[in-house]
Design a protein around this motif. Structure first.
Motif, short mmCIF file in Angstrom:
data_model
loop_
_atom_site.label_atom_id
_atom_site.label_comp_id
_atom_site.label_asym_id
_atom_site.label_seq_id
_atom_site.Cartn_x
_atom_site.Cartn_y
_atom_site.Cartn_z
N UNK A 104 -1.57 40.51 -84.51
CA UNK A 104 -1.87 40.45 -83.07
C UNK A 104 -0.84 39.55 -82.40
N UNK A 105 -0.15 40.08 -81.41
CA UNK A 105 0.78 39.30 -80.61
C UNK A 105 0.08 38.92 -79.32
N UNK A 106 -0.09 37.63 -79.09
CA UNK A 106 -0.72 37.17 -77.87
C UNK A 106 0.13 36.07 -77.25
N UNK A 107 -0.30 35.58 -76.11
CA UNK A 107 0.48 34.59 -75.37
C UNK A 107 0.36 34.87 -73.89
N UNK A 108 0.48 33.82 -73.09
CA UNK A 108 0.25 33.98 -71.66
C UNK A 108 1.33 34.86 -71.03
N UNK A 109 1.04 35.33 -69.84
CA UNK A 109 1.94 36.23 -69.12
C UNK A 109 3.36 35.65 -69.05
N UNK A 110 4.34 36.47 -69.43
CA UNK A 110 5.73 36.07 -69.32
C UNK A 110 6.25 35.21 -70.45
N UNK A 111 5.47 35.05 -71.51
CA UNK A 111 5.90 34.17 -72.59
C UNK A 111 6.99 34.79 -73.46
N UNK A 112 7.05 36.12 -73.51
CA UNK A 112 8.08 36.78 -74.30
C UNK A 112 7.54 37.69 -75.39
N UNK A 156 5.70 29.94 -73.59
CA UNK A 156 6.89 29.77 -72.75
C UNK A 156 7.11 28.27 -72.57
N UNK A 157 8.18 27.75 -73.18
CA UNK A 157 8.42 26.30 -73.15
C UNK A 157 8.52 25.76 -71.73
N UNK A 158 8.99 26.58 -70.81
CA UNK A 158 9.17 26.13 -69.43
C UNK A 158 7.84 25.97 -68.71
N UNK A 159 6.85 26.79 -69.06
CA UNK A 159 5.61 26.84 -68.27
C UNK A 159 4.33 26.54 -69.04
N UNK A 192 10.21 34.67 -53.15
CA UNK A 192 10.37 33.47 -52.33
C UNK A 192 9.06 33.07 -51.67
N UNK A 193 8.20 34.06 -51.34
CA UNK A 193 6.95 33.77 -50.65
C UNK A 193 5.78 33.55 -51.61
N UNK A 194 5.75 34.29 -52.73
CA UNK A 194 4.60 34.24 -53.64
C UNK A 194 4.94 33.65 -55.00
N UNK A 195 6.16 33.18 -55.17
CA UNK A 195 6.62 32.75 -56.49
C UNK A 195 5.68 31.82 -57.20
N UNK A 196 5.11 30.86 -56.48
CA UNK A 196 4.22 29.88 -57.11
C UNK A 196 2.95 30.53 -57.67
N UNK A 197 2.58 31.69 -57.14
CA UNK A 197 1.35 32.36 -57.56
C UNK A 197 1.59 33.52 -58.52
N UNK A 198 2.85 33.82 -58.82
CA UNK A 198 3.17 34.96 -59.67
C UNK A 198 3.25 34.52 -61.13
N UNK A 199 2.30 34.98 -61.93
CA UNK A 199 2.31 34.68 -63.36
C UNK A 199 3.28 35.57 -64.11
N UNK A 200 3.38 36.83 -63.66
CA UNK A 200 4.19 37.79 -64.40
C UNK A 200 4.43 39.02 -63.54
#
Length: 399
Positions: free
Chosen positions: A14-22, A135-138, A264-272
């Protein structure tokens, strides 16, 4: 006690991980790696009703790919997962395993539970390993997200259930102290899982495949109700997905401008977010993806097949998204109408001022027109969009 590993059952990773982790990048790396010599079936899960990953996954996959759509695999479509596994077994009984990639909003517990509480599935499969990509950044921000009462933190659950944790995108974290802090937090949530750093999800596939790592006793120590089929959990209702599909080509310039505005407008709310686009005038698929304000996109090596329906699709996942705005913006990028100027027409091109030009080609390299400026050098330029801001009818008779 480990999962029921025996030679008669098919191992499942099973590959899991939060949105955008890779996760999808990791899966592609595994599928493109010829060194492991193993053959897998792949089960994909998307949060939403429009699939993307079957267009993003490596075309080297000669195996089975099944999509489990329209929900979180740990919730509404779990029955579909059981059905898919049952139908798949005859085809994969001789395979080296099945890889399940869950949506980034999935709690791994019910997925893992499937291989213990469903008697039919227990006879056919065994759970080999839960691999969580972070995702090490987030990841630290995701682990500290404040959730409404009764709502679980999916990122925490994904780390807690991991047998193997990959700290991905380490190139985005410059300080060793920050990486050490990440690993300290991960070990606090899961002291027994092995942790491996990587970039672009590049690892040796044998580090995560068929390693017999899942330990049921370990899971029961921190979740004594793991085998209780009546467990319920809630997702954050403010997190939604907006997805869309159009059976038409799109204008790349308009699409990129629209996506940039959303970021630019929604970036802070965009998980993936991710998408596969059929760009007018281009044979290769345009693939984009991103997390927050980190956007990447470009033409892949995969071309649209002659018998393949060209279509454009996207999915954005995040908090407080205006679904109607996203869909209207996507609609505005479609290319359905014929261009205004035929090849050979004399027009005016805006190159910092309007000058005389001749239309050489329609839909060239993703642009509406390729133009030849009627100067001594016969300079070629593009008009990316068929609007007067870039190209217009001549104001004077040049003939």
């Amino acid at each position: 006690m480990t999962s029921n590993n025996n030679n008669k059952t098919v191992p499942v990773t099973i590959l899991t991980g939060f949105l955008g982790s890779g996760k999808t990048t990791l899966l592609n790396n595994i599928l493109n790696d010829s060194t492991h010599g193993m053959k897998f079936a792949v089960i994909e899960n998307e949060f939403g009703d429009v699939g993307i990953d079957e267009h993003v996954l490596s075309e080297n996959v000669g195996e089975e790919i099944i999509e489990v759509m329209n929900g979180c695999i740990c919730c509404t479509v779990r029955g579909d997962l059981v059905t898919a596994l049952q139908k798949l077994h005859k085809q994969v009984a001789s395979f080296d395993g099945v890889i399940i990639e869950t949506t980034g909003l999935a709690d791994p517990a019910p997925v893992c539970q499937t291989f213990f509480v469903d008697e039919n599935i227990r006879k056919l499969y065994h759970l080999d390993c839960v691999v969580t990509v972070t995702d090490a950044k987030n990841i630290l921000a995701r682990l500290t997200d404040i959730k409404p009462d009764g709502v679980e933190n999916e990122a925490e659950e994904q780390v807690a259930f991991a047998d193997k944790i990959l700290v991905n995108k380490t190139d985005l974290v410059t300080a060793e102290t920050e990486l050490a802090e990440i690993e300290k937090k991960l070990r606090a949530l899961n002291p027994t899982a092995s942790i491996q750093r990587c970039q672009q999800a590049k690892i040796n596939p044998k580090d995560v495949l068929n390693i017999k790592a899942f330990d049921l006793d370990r899971v029961l120590e921190f979740d004594s109700e793991f085998l209780d089929e009546d467990q319920e959990h809630q997702h954050d209702a403010t997190v939604t997905s907006v997805a869309m599909r159009m059976e038409t080509d799109i204008n790349q310039t308009l699409m990129e401008c629209w996506i940039q505005r959303l970021i630019s407008e929604d970036g802070a709310n965009l998980f993936r977010y991710k998408g596969v686009l059929a760009v007018k005038g281009m044979d290769c698929k345009f693939v984009f993806q991103g997390v927050g304000m980190l956007f990447t996109g470009g033409y892949s090596d995969i071309k649209w097949k002659a018998d393949e329906k060209r279509e454009s699709r996207f999915v954005f996942i995040g908090k407080h998204l205006d679904h109607e705005l996203y869909k209207l913006g996507f609609e505005a990028c479609r290319v359905d109408q014929p261009l205004r100027f035929a090849v050979g027409s004399l027009v005016e091109a805006n190159v910092g001022g309007y000058v005389k030009a001749k239309v050489l080609k329609q839909w060239d390299d993703g642009n509406a027109y390729r133009l030849e400026i009627q100067n001594k050098e016969k300079t070629n330029v593009w008009a990316p969009v068929d609007i007067d801001n870039y190209i217009r009818a001549t104001a004077v008779n040049y003939n």
